[in-house]
Scaffold this motif. Structure first.
Motif, PDB file in Angstrom:
ATOM      1  N   UNK A   1       9.083  49.110  63.015  1.00  0.00           N
ATOM      2  CA  UNK A   1      10.003  48.153  62.397  1.00  0.00           C
ATOM      3  C   UNK A   1      11.371  48.782  62.141  1.00  0.00           C
ATOM      4  N   UNK A   2      11.378  49.972  61.534  1.00  0.00           N
ATOM      5  CA  UNK A   2      12.645  50.658  61.250  1.00  0.00           C
ATOM      6  C   UNK A   2      13.377  51.022  62.536  1.00  0.00           C
ATOM      7  N   UNK A   3      12.634  51.521  63.515  1.00  0.00           N
ATOM      8  CA  UNK A   3      13.245  51.892  64.796  1.00  0.00           C
ATOM      9  C   UNK A   3      13.889  50.698  65.481  1.00  0.00           C
ATOM     10  N   UNK A   4      13.164  49.583  65.529  1.00  0.00           N
ATOM     11  CA  UNK A   4      13.701  48.375  66.171  1.00  0.00           C
ATOM     12  C   UNK A   4      14.924  47.859  65.409  1.00  0.00           C
ATOM     13  N   UNK A   5      14.892  47.958  64.074  1.00  0.00           N
ATOM     14  CA  UNK A   5      16.033  47.518  63.264  1.00  0.00           C
ATOM     15  C   UNK A   5      17.261  48.385  63.541  1.00  0.00           C
ATOM     16  N   UNK A   6      17.079  49.697  63.547  1.00  0.00           N
ATOM     17  CA  UNK A   6      18.196  50.618  63.800  1.00  0.00           C
ATOM     18  C   UNK A   6      18.814  50.350  65.174  1.00  0.00           C
ATOM     19  N   UNK A   7      17.971  50.245  66.186  1.00  0.00           N
ATOM     20  CA  UNK A   7      18.469  50.031  67.556  1.00  0.00           C
ATOM     21  C   UNK A   7      19.094  48.645  67.691  1.00  0.00           C
ATOM     22  N   UNK A   8      18.431  47.636  67.145  1.00  0.00           N
ATOM     23  CA  UNK A   8      18.960  46.270  67.218  1.00  0.00           C
ATOM     24  C   UNK A   8      20.315  46.136  66.536  1.00  0.00           C
TER      25      UNK A   8
ATOM     26  N   UNK B   1       8.343  49.876  71.289  1.00  0.00           N
ATOM     27  CA  UNK B   1       9.713  49.350  71.309  1.00  0.00           C
ATOM     28  C   UNK B   1      10.223  49.432  72.744  1.00  0.00           C
ATOM     29  N   UNK B   2      10.767  48.337  73.231  1.00  0.00           N
ATOM     30  CA  UNK B   2      11.389  48.281  74.560  1.00  0.00           C
ATOM     31  C   UNK B   2      12.820  47.800  74.417  1.00  0.00           C
ATOM     32  N   UNK B   3      13.737  48.467  75.101  1.00  0.00           N
ATOM     33  CA  UNK B   3      15.134  48.035  75.134  1.00  0.00           C
ATOM     34  C   UNK B   3      15.451  47.706  76.588  1.00  0.00           C
TER      35      UNK B   3
ATOM     36  N   UNK C   1      10.190  53.414  73.331  1.00  0.00           N
ATOM     37  CA  UNK C   1       9.670  54.282  72.273  1.00  0.00           C
ATOM     38  C   UNK C   1       8.198  53.949  72.072  1.00  0.00           C
ATOM     39  N   UNK C   2       7.370  54.995  72.073  1.00  0.00           N
ATOM     40  CA  UNK C   2       5.956  54.855  71.736  1.00  0.00           C
ATOM     41  C   UNK C   2       5.716  55.651  70.464  1.00  0.00           C
ATOM     42  N   UNK C   3       4.980  55.057  69.529  1.00  0.00           N
ATOM     43  CA  UNK C   3       4.570  55.736  68.303  1.00  0.00           C
ATOM     44  C   UNK C   3       3.093  56.071  68.486  1.00  0.00           C
ATOM     45  N   UNK C   4       2.776  57.354  68.423  1.00  0.00           N
ATOM     46  CA  UNK C   4       1.428  57.833  68.725  1.00  0.00           C
ATOM     47  C   UNK C   4       0.441  57.423  67.645  1.00  0.00           C
TER      48      UNK C   4
ATOM     49  N   UNK D   1      12.687  57.901  77.282  1.00  0.00           N
ATOM     50  CA  UNK D   1      11.370  57.667  76.701  1.00  0.00           C
ATOM     51  C   UNK D   1      11.186  58.589  75.504  1.00  0.00           C
ATOM     52  N   UNK D   2      10.947  57.987  74.334  1.00  0.00           N
ATOM     53  CA  UNK D   2      10.705  58.759  73.124  1.00  0.00           C
ATOM     54  C   UNK D   2       9.244  58.632  72.725  1.00  0.00           C
TER      55      UNK D   2
END
Length: 192
Positions: free
Chosen positions: A47-54, A93-95, A115-118, A142-143
């Motif tokens: 959620x935080x990652x998508x918010x930051x990137x968005x 997360x996909x951009x 981005x993949x979160x393990x 790819x992160x």
């Protein structure tokens, strides 16, 4: 989970006919079960990652879109078709910056940034199978974010179309995005 019986490999056609309650990804023609529900920390990072990137994309007026799982990414081999597609993944997360790749089913072709979160149950898929797959299909960046070890690995395609040695960061450090040079990406565990 009831999967169709096949000897060689499965395709996108098999994937779309799976029971709706089953969460799977299709990699090299084989099904891999996804965790039924990721941990709260996993979801917080997504959620935080998508918010930051968005927010970054919106502020810069970039012609890209951000999607979170479940969101089907169909990676079709050269000369293949959707019917013969053996790779359907759901990155956390996909951009996608080429809107011609987007349709009502998700993304047809490689996103620019994944981005993949393990999760403990699928670590080898993110670190090995998806790393190979995303390199093969030319995902530019790819992160892999690991909440347990609190680190981030950043893989970027080089001029030969391969991922070299990853850049390594701690989760609480400023992570440098290579695709979006001005993107300031930092996750603060204190908010978890």
């Amino acid at each position: 989970m009831a999967l169709p019986k096949k000897i060689d490999f499965y395709t996108y056609k098999d994937y779309i006919n799976i029971d709706g309650d089953s969460r799977v990804e299709l990699i090299d023609g084989q099904f891999f079960a996804m965790s039924p529900a990721p941990s709260r920390i996993h979801q917080k990072i997504v959620t935080e990652g998508a918010r930051i990137i968005g927010n970054f994309i919106a502020e810069k007026g970039l012609n890209c879109e951000v999607y979170v799982a479940p969101f089907d990414v169909r990676l079709i081999d050269e000369g293949g078709s959707e019917d013969t597609c053996k790779n359907v993944v759901q990155p956390d997360i996909s951009v996608v910056c080429d809107k011609n790749k987007l349709d009502d089913k998700g993304c047809k072709g490689a996103p620019d940034f994944i981005i993949e979160v393990v999760s403990p149950s699928n670590a080898s898929i993110d670190y090995v199978k998806k790393l190979y797959l995303y390199e093969k299909f030319k995902v530019k960046e790819y992160w892999i974010i690991n909440p347990d070890s609190k680190n981030v690995l950043v893989y970027t395609l080089n001029n030969e179309g391969q991922y070299g040695e990853p850049q390594k960061y701690r989760l609480d450090e400023q992570v440098q995005c290579n695709l979006f040079k001005e993107l300031e990406f930092r996750l603060d565990e204190k908010n978890w």
